[in-house]
Design an enzyme around this catalytic site. Structure first.
Site, mmCIF file in Angstrom:
data_model
loop_
_atom_site.group_PDB
_atom_site.id
_atom_site.type_symbol
_atom_site.label_atom_id
_atom_site.label_comp_id
_atom_site.label_asym_id
_atom_site.label_seq_id
_atom_site.Cartn_x
_atom_site.Cartn_y
_atom_site.Cartn_z
ATOM 1 N N ASP A 42 -30.164 -30.919 23.687
ATOM 2 C CA ASP A 42 -30.971 -30.035 22.839
ATOM 3 C C ASP A 42 -31.623 -30.804 21.693
ATOM 4 O O ASP A 42 -31.230 -31.930 21.388
ATOM 5 C CB ASP A 42 -30.082 -28.936 22.229
ATOM 6 C CG ASP A 42 -29.779 -27.824 23.222
ATOM 7 O OD1 ASP A 42 -30.570 -27.619 24.170
ATOM 8 O OD2 ASP A 42 -28.736 -27.164 23.061
ATOM 9 N N TYR B 264 -18.537 -36.493 25.443
ATOM 10 C CA TYR B 264 -19.263 -36.176 24.218
ATOM 11 C C TYR B 264 -18.406 -36.503 23.004
ATOM 12 O O TYR B 264 -17.172 -36.419 23.047
ATOM 13 C CB TYR B 264 -19.615 -34.686 24.155
ATOM 14 C CG TYR B 264 -20.730 -34.261 25.076
ATOM 15 C CD1 TYR B 264 -22.054 -34.348 24.676
ATOM 16 C CD2 TYR B 264 -20.457 -33.756 26.346
ATOM 17 C CE1 TYR B 264 -23.086 -33.941 25.507
ATOM 18 C CE2 TYR B 264 -21.490 -33.349 27.198
ATOM 19 C CZ TYR B 264 -22.799 -33.446 26.766
ATOM 20 O OH TYR B 264 -23.821 -33.049 27.586
#
Lengths: 285, 285
Positions: free
Chosen positions: B52, B119
């Protein structure tokens, strides 16, 4: 009427420098507009240093004379919330922050009463990662992996200390009527790994590949720290001998010194008032 | 026709995410345009993850099928120079960098052949300095100075491990036809001070006030890491008990989980292919 001295940190990468300009976003303009809206009266700042576009500050100073009613010890908090563009409790972080606000006698002036300043310059002979592109000068060389000769740079930095005519290290644009003699209190070239071990520089987000140049003095000519840094880099790269620093100072001629290092590696670290407390540790804002 | 796998680092703060868009600057668009101009033919990338806007990458992956003549081991260097917008020897640093280029068999695909991802999320209960505003989530609370209960967060993170339906941790916008079951290989909450001592995280420019959340798994739903992080923050703030994490997973209902943490603290750290080598150390690009 109160006379308030502000200590200000900012990330210069999104600003066209400190000084207010009619049609560009500057740190002074952003602060003045935010405070004028917040306090519903015109707020004007007198800053210590006109930092260039891209230059950062850990401890810029500015005075404001104002009749606002808010207690001075609450000023930083209220202004910082407004700088985030949201109400208290906001999760946002602004690129500009007031670190401290303190009242001073009526005649006190952020620039004229300053007795000196300290700058820090961050550079690296290794290509910095993508996150440091606006914060560290990449001293690229043709031979990939070529480093910087720290001890040569340290030797050259020694020659800067004391009172000298620094005309060789001034960009065009300085005021020609004024003296170019300045006193350098201290000048050091420090491998970041060493600074990190001591813990003193951990708040800068330094990484071990970096080299720091720290310099304090009673004043600096236009672009002086950046030209000195560029010259030190050339010495570190072996393009010039460390002994040349003294000769370059004595020449009093801009054309004999090195290149002007870029703005984004430069941090206005500290401003001194009264006694020169230039040994004190700089806190990152 | 070569099939080349790229490993890519980027600072997401200036981009509208990874994926190409007709009228916004994206990482994929920037890379494709730069390479198409450089190689004088259309270059198209297939990325592993659609990060994003504001999300960063230490190790995004993308494949490109091309007939360019340049040897693959020179590709990264040539493209990186072009990404800087200047010739070789430039001092500029781009917000996007190719860390590695390697040839793969014809059928290999960066996304479909990935066996998992890792992540990292950076957060801090102390207001980060002005230089970290796009890189660290400030978990503000009304009571200034209130910290995060790390051991409560660690306990909650344990419940994430293994194979579960993570429907509670998916934003609207995910594909409703697909399964919401995922396998989490590992999930850890680590004080940055501890990571710094081990030296493993020094390249991230971490500072001691931060808390890291590291999570690896075979796949992640839309906004899953950010919702898990928001939930962990609420647990760390004492608003929820650590035992609730298991209940939230079992509820399979987005409304029971915590808030979505902002994009700018999130880093796509690593993509795994073949065997799940999720223990290996992530290098910051």
């Amino acid at each position: 009427m109160k006379n308030i001295l502000l200590t200000i940190a900012y990330d210069g990468s999104r600003f066209h420098g400190w000084q207010r300009q009619p049609s560009a976003v500057t740190v002074q303009g952003f602060l003045e507009q935010t405070m004028s809206r917040l306090f519903r009266r015109e707020i004007r700042l007198e800053g210590t240093s006109r930092t260039d576009a891209g230059v950062h500050a850990l401890g810029q100073r500015a005075t404001m004379r104002t009749d606002i009613g808010i207690p001075t010890d609450r000023l930083a908090r209220v202004v910082n919330n407004a700088l985030c563009g949201r109400e208290e409790g906001s999760y946002a972080v602004s690129p500009v922050r007031i670190l401290r606000a303190e009242e001073k006698p009526e005649g006190f002036h952020a620039r004229f009463d300053a007795s000196g300043k300290k700058y820090i310059y961050r550079m690296s002979p290794a290509r910095p990662d993508v996150f440091r592109r606006n914060y560290v000068y990449f001293t690229a060389q043709k031979q990939a992996g070529a480093g910087l000769d720290i001890s040569a740079m340290q030797q050259a930095a020694e020659a800067l200390k004391g009172t000298h005519d620094f005309k060789s290290f001034e960009s065009a644009g300085g005021n020609p009527r004024l003296t170019t003699v300045r006193t350098i209190f201290d000048a050091r070239v420090i491998p970041a790994a060493e600074a990190l071990e001591k813990g003193s520089a951990s708040r800068l987000g330094l990484q071990p590949d970096e080299v720091l140049f720290e310099v304090s003095g009673d004043g600096f000519l236009y672009n002086m720290v950046r030209i000195i840094t560029g010259t030190l880099v050339e010495i570190g790269q072996g393009k010039r001998a460390p002994e040349e620093m003294k000769e370059m100072i004595e020449a009093a001629d801009r054309t004999v010194a090195g290149h002007t290092a870029p703005p984004y590696g430069l941090y206005l670290a500290e401003v001194y008032y009264g006694e020169k407390t230039h040994g004190q540790q700089t806190q990152l804002g």
